[in-house]
Design an enzyme around this catalytic site. Structure first.
Site, PDB file in Angstrom:
ATOM      1  N   ASP A 439      -8.537   8.942  38.824  1.00  0.00           N
ATOM      2  CA  ASP A 439      -7.312   8.282  38.371  1.00  0.00           C
ATOM      3  C   ASP A 439      -7.089   8.474  36.863  1.00  0.00           C
ATOM      4  OD1 ASP A 439      -5.065   6.680  38.637  1.00  0.00           O
ATOM      5  OD2 ASP A 439      -6.112   5.072  39.690  1.00  0.00           O
ATOM      6  N   ASP A 496       2.303   5.567  44.036  1.00  0.00           N
ATOM      7  CA  ASP A 496       1.771   4.247  44.393  1.00  0.00           C
ATOM      8  C   ASP A 496       2.705   3.532  45.355  1.00  0.00           C
ATOM      9  OD1 ASP A 496      -0.588   4.366  43.100  1.00  0.00           O
ATOM     10  OD2 ASP A 496       0.006   3.161  41.378  1.00  0.00           O
TER      11      ASP A 496
HETATM   12  C1  DGJ Z   1      -3.657   3.367  40.369  1.00  0.00           C
HETATM   13  C2  DGJ Z   1      -3.682   4.144  41.640  1.00  0.00           C
HETATM   14  O1  DGJ Z   1      -2.541   4.916  41.776  1.00  0.00           O
HETATM   15  C3  DGJ Z   1      -3.891   3.170  42.792  1.00  0.00           C
HETATM   16  O2  DGJ Z   1      -3.822   3.843  44.020  1.00  0.00           O
HETATM   17  C4  DGJ Z   1      -5.228   2.502  42.609  1.00  0.00           C
HETATM   18  O3  DGJ Z   1      -6.263   3.438  42.741  1.00  0.00           O
HETATM   19  C5  DGJ Z   1      -5.285   1.815  41.263  1.00  0.00           C
HETATM   20  N1  DGJ Z   1      -4.916   2.691  40.187  1.00  0.00           N
HETATM   21  C6  DGJ Z   1      -6.664   1.273  40.993  1.00  0.00           C
HETATM   22  O4  DGJ Z   1      -6.771   0.702  39.764  1.00  0.00           O
END
Ligand code: DGJ
Length: 694
Positions: A439, A496
């Site tokens: 991430d 997301d």
């Molecule tokens: C952002 C990501 O896009 C989510 O899917 C998740 O993994 C969160 N971060 C976790 O902090």
């Protein structure tokens, strides 16, 4: 005049050296006959001087500039254009059948320019890149575009913009005089703009017309300039976002690779070339022979609240749904109870995990699933042991505006690279992790623009040390998706937003560049956490099943019917993914804007899948027939409709053979030229049509 020519089966690229010295693209379109006189091709391209201007109209070279060029230069310093005169360096030149490498030197400035173009006849994609060298004094450089493409007189430009939970919005605008500029200013590829574009000839659409596609393989800030000069000349420049740096004597600056393709079969032809190129030349899977696994990701089920028993229960339920990989998301490391602390401290939290991750890892692997883990290695929270020990490892000042309460680590600092690698290496050596969700949840501080290369090196080091591990690129959803990162990762977390309605549009936008098998798409909770919208399980599972399917809902909340629907959707996805993940994607054109439809045709043409997503209510009570694509005109296909029962109130007197489960045999010609009428559908539902060639 010197000319160069590169061919693929469907395209020819011709360059000719201008008087200024650097080559310019003088032809990039349909394949030319073998014996074409390239000097004549270049000659008819030349422009006569007119009143009110200079006495020579400089062509748009691969790095336009010099005193006769009045457009946006391909290379510039902090305050002005760099004045140069290029002379060829034949001793550095190399032309192969599928590649050109040419070098030029400027005696006045001590600069050298090395151009590389590679044609890939197997994928229909050209790779353009350049190196700027310096044999003179140290020189500040601000902008260096990847080799610049002089563009023909196309009608429109298609660009891509977005935001968090709304990536890959498509904008089509007429190409007009002046500059259209897009920029990614987040220091990562970013949600706001894709480093790529399509130029479209008059009337071009998904299936027909002339289209030029470009995409920059770069995961940092980027700029695109599409310019039409008063002369009518047009150019597209793509490069790293301008940043003044010093080009020291005897050093070089490299541009990222710019991929380009020309299609005389519309946008679908260009997208298919990009997909093929990614599949064959860019992506490197740990186990290429294995199908892309169905994921379960626990993020939206438990967030930071990790309880081993709950997670084991979720793993059992995921297994019952026939999931193949269980991914433990954020929240597993020391002190990480919310997003404000602990990034950088990559050891397992003994409060939540007194026996390490083993009780979950063993459980998951005993169930026959593989285990994946979330990390965000390039970041640090102020509230962490790492920051307390090394406050100087961050990018930008300590009093900067934070993003998600975190700082970005300076990966070019040798201590940082070592620390991060060792932390990951320790984890991957201890646990049987076969997948990292990597991430990157904030933009870089302004002015600290960093190269993507230390990141690429780190990713490569991790994969070399742990070749069985695959990596997903994630940045608050789709904030770092591009051809550069995909040379080092194998899946992308597109957004997301698990809202299937929004996802359908985001997936369509992303499909202009990226194929379905790397596009992660999860079945989210009944009521979406980022939109508040409630959608049926059939629709959520149907939309996820058109890409790389996963599940992210709290499985304890599923009722029996949702469970059964989801389980059946996972099984259907598994049965289809062989075709879906290797076939040719055709976005279909629908007169009904309420419906998004696409087809995936097996490369041997023997079968196809069609997804028609009814997003909202159609304007007409009976939308026009859906015209298919990518089929052999004289071939006969048996087509079968799936997707549950057609709603009775909209289909009171079923007239045709295509009720759910019904089938019919039609020629490719009939399916393509006239099309078929699907049963009338409620909004937020999806039809799937399977076709088999007889
Ligand atoms: C952002 C990501 O896009 C989510 O899917 C998740 O993994 C969160 N971060 C976790 O902090």
């Amino acid at each position: 005049m010197k000319t160069w020519r590169l061919d693929t089966p469907r395209q020819t690229l011709v360059l000719a050296a201008s008087d200024e010295g650097l080559p310019a693209v003088v032809y990039w379109a349909e394949a030319l006959p073998e014996g074409e006189d390239l000097t004549a091709v270049a000659g008819v391209h030349a422009m006569n001087a007119t009143g009110g201007g200079l006495d020579w109209i400089a062509p748009i070279s691969v790095c336009p500039g010099g005193d006769a060029f009045l457009g946006h230069p391909g290379l510039s310093g902090p305050t002005d254009r760099i004045r140069w005169r290029w002379a060829p360096r034949p001793d550095w030149a190399e032309t192969r059948e599928t590649a050109i490498e040419e070098a030029f030197a400027c005696a006045e400035t001590g600069l050298s320019y090395r151009l590389k173009i590679e044609a890939d006849p197997g994928t229909e994609v050209f790779a353009f890149s350049a190196e700027l060298g310096n044999t003179g004094d140290a020189r500040p450089v601000t902008w260096l575009a990847a080799p610049v493409l002089a563009m023909p007189a196309t009608a429109d430009l298609m660009t891509f913009s977005g935001r968090w939970c709304g990536e890959f919005g498509v904008t089509r605008t007429p190409w007009r005089p002046g500059i259209l500029m897009t920029e990614g200013r987040e220091g990562r590829t970013g949600h706001s703009a894709q480093p790529g574009a399509f130029a479209l000839g008059a009337g071009a659409g998904e299936h027909a017309g002339r289209v030029w596609g470009l995409t920059l393989a770069w995961s940092g800030g980027h700029r695109m300039v599409a310019e039409e000069l008063p002369t009518g000349q047009r150019q597209i420049q793509l490069g790293e976002i301008p940043r003044t740096r010093t080009l020291e004597p005897r050093t070089i600056d490299r541009t990222p690779v710019l991929y380009g393709t020309f299609s005389d079969r519309g946008l679908n032809g260009a997208s298919q070339a990009f997909h093929t190129h990614l599949r064959r030349r860019v992506l490197r899977y740990a186990h290429p022979e294995r199908p892309r696994p169905v994921h379960y990701n626990c993020w939206e089920a438990v967030y930071f609240d990790h309880d081993v028993e709950v997670l084991r229960d979720l793993a059992d339920r995921a297994h019952d749904l026939s999931v193949e990989r269980f991914v433990l998301d954020d929240g597993w490391f020391r002190g990480r109870d919310d997003a404000t602390t602990s990034l950088g401290d990559w050891d397992v939290d003994p409060r939540k995990w007194p026996q390490g991750l083993w009780p979950l890892v063993d459980h998951v692997t005993n169930l026959g699933m593989s285990f994946g883990l979330w990390v965000e290695p390039e970041m640090v929270n102020a509230e962490s042991a790492l920051f307390r020990a090394h406050p100087d490892w961050i990018l930008g000042p300590a009093d900067q505006t934070l993003g998600r309460t975190q700082y970005v680590l300076d990966l070019s600092h040798p201590g940082v690279g070592r620390y991060v690698f060792e932390a990951l290496d320790r984890l991957l050596s201890e646990y049987p992790v076969d997948y990292l969700k990597w991430d990157h949840n904030r933009p870089l501080p302004p002015g600290t623009g960093r190269s993507s290369r230390p990141l690429y090196d780190l990713l490569d080091r991790v994969r070399t040390a742990h070749p069985g591990v695959e990596i997903e690129t994630c940045a608050s959803g789709g904030g770092r998706i591009d051809f550069g990162i995909l040379a080092h990762t194998q899946r992308m977390w597109l957004s997301d937003s698990n809202d299937a309605l929004e996802r359908a549009r985001i997936q369509r936008g992303a499909s202009y560049f990226f194929p379905p098998e790397i596009t992660g798409s999860h079945v989210g909770p009944r009521t979406c956490h980022t939109s508040g919208r409630t959608l049926s399980m059939a629709f959520r599972a149907g939309v996820a099943g058109t890409r790389a399917m996963g599940i992210e809902a709290d499985l304890r909340d599923l009722d029996r019917s949702e469970f059964d629907t989801l389980r059946a959707a996972v099984e259907r996805f598994k049965a289809r993914r062989g075709l879906l993940h290797t076939g040719r994607l055709h976005r279909l054109e629908t007169s009904d804007t309420a419906c998004l439809a696409e087809m995936h045709v097996a490369t041997d043409g023997a079968a196809f899948l069609l997804f028609a997503m009814q997003l909202t209510t159609s304007g007409a009570s009976h939308p026009a027939p859906l015209r298919l694509a990518g089929l052999g005109m004289d071939d006969m296909y048996r087509i079968t409709l799936e997707g549950g029962e057609a709603p009775q109130i909209l289909n009171r007197s079923p007239a045709g053979p295509l009720g759910a489960g019904g089938s019919v045999v039609l020629s490719g010609r009939a399916l393509t030229s006239h099309g078929i009428r699907l049963p009338n559908a409620f909004p937020e539902t999806l039809w799937t049509l399977e076709g088999v060639r007889l």
